[in-house]
Design a protein around this motif. Structure first.
Motif, PDB file in Angstrom:
ATOM      1  N   SER A  18       0.839  -1.485   0.071  1.00 37.15           N
ATOM      2  CA  SER A  18       0.040  -0.006   0.022  1.00 37.15           C
ATOM      3  C   SER A  18       0.850   1.409  -0.052  1.00 37.15           C
ATOM      4  O   SER A  18       1.945   1.434   0.706  1.00 37.15           O
ATOM      5  CB  SER A  18      -0.922   0.104   1.218  1.00 37.15           C
ATOM      6  N   LEU A  58      -5.976   3.764   1.919  1.00 40.47           N
ATOM      7  CA  LEU A  58      -5.211   2.615   0.806  1.00 40.47           C
ATOM      8  C   LEU A  58      -6.028   2.504  -0.308  1.00 40.47           C
ATOM      9  O   LEU A  58      -7.403   2.641  -0.173  1.00 40.47           O
ATOM     10  CB  LEU A  58      -5.701   1.399   1.837  1.00 40.47           C
ATOM     11  N   ASP A 121      -5.477  -1.932  -9.525  1.00 38.56           N
ATOM     12  CA  ASP A 121      -5.735  -2.791  -8.484  1.00 38.56           C
ATOM     13  C   ASP A 121      -6.321  -4.203  -9.104  1.00 38.56           C
ATOM     14  O   ASP A 121      -7.376  -4.488  -8.641  1.00 38.56           O
ATOM     15  CB  ASP A 121      -6.692  -2.325  -7.520  1.00 38.56           C
ATOM     16  N   PHE A 151      -1.671  -5.029  -5.391  1.00 39.93           N
ATOM     17  CA  PHE A 151      -1.098  -5.013  -4.111  1.00 39.93           C
ATOM     18  C   PHE A 151      -0.250  -6.150  -4.078  1.00 39.93           C
ATOM     19  O   PHE A 151      -0.737  -7.418  -4.322  1.00 39.93           O
ATOM     20  CB  PHE A 151      -2.481  -4.849  -3.411  1.00 39.93           C
TER      21      PHE A 151
END
Length: 184
Positions: A18, A58, A121, A151
């Motif tokens: 993150s 985040l 993501d 991530f």
């Protein structure tokens, strides 16, 4: 516009924990592509949830760092953050499954022949089923360039089903990508 640490050709996967700049770098790649080639054929898949933990945001959308052109196709998933937003492993799996189903609908709706694909993501769509990675990469393979970020860290968990699926999806994304940029 800052230089990118990778060429805008074939496939690039940007990974890291993150708040290491994955989304910012993906936004820079989008800006570079649009500046050089224009927005025609550009597909942006926004899978990132926006979650605040301990006062720190985040994840987040590319729009935090750039404006997605009106002429680009922009699919936005109203994503859950399964591990952060759930009270149990079962609830996390349910949220991950909902993300996957909704991400699948976005892929179904996306233009059939993209020129450039930018995915923010990527593993959010794959946390319920790592086998779905092939569907995403097959779509990206239709484009001249694909830039995906994901991530990669144990900071949100490692021993639960969502984390195991995410790691399996990351292994598949790493094997598929022409290049991997590691941040953090």
């Amino acid at each position: 516009m800052p230089d990118l640490p990778f060429p805008l050709s074939s496939s690039t996967l940007v990974v890291g924990p993150s708040n290491t700049g994955k989304t910012r770098l993906t936004a820079q790649a989008l800006d570079s592509w649009v500046t050089e080639h224009g927005p025609e054929g550009v597909v942006v898949l926004e899978f990132a949830p926006e979650v605040e933990r301990d006062g720190v945001l985040l994840g987040g959308r590319l729009s935090r760092f750039t404006e997605v052109p009106d002429d680009a196709w922009h699919g936005v998933l109203e994503a859950h953050a399964p591990r952060s937003a759930s009270e149990s492993e079962e609830e996390a799996r349910e949220l991950a499954s909902e993300n996957a189903a909704n991400a699948g609908r976005l892929l179904d709706a996306a233009p059939a022949n993209p020129t450039a694909v930018f995915v923010n993501d990527a593993t959010i769509a794959l946390q319920a089923d790592a086998d779905a990675t092939g569907r995403l990469t097959s779509y990206c393979d239709r484009a001249d360039v694909a830039v995906l970020n994901a991530f990669e860290s144990d900071e949100l968990g490692s021993d639960d089903a969502v984390s195991r699926n995410e790691r399996a999806a990351l292994r598949r994304l790493r094997a598929w990508a022409e290049r991997v940029v590691e941040l953090g």
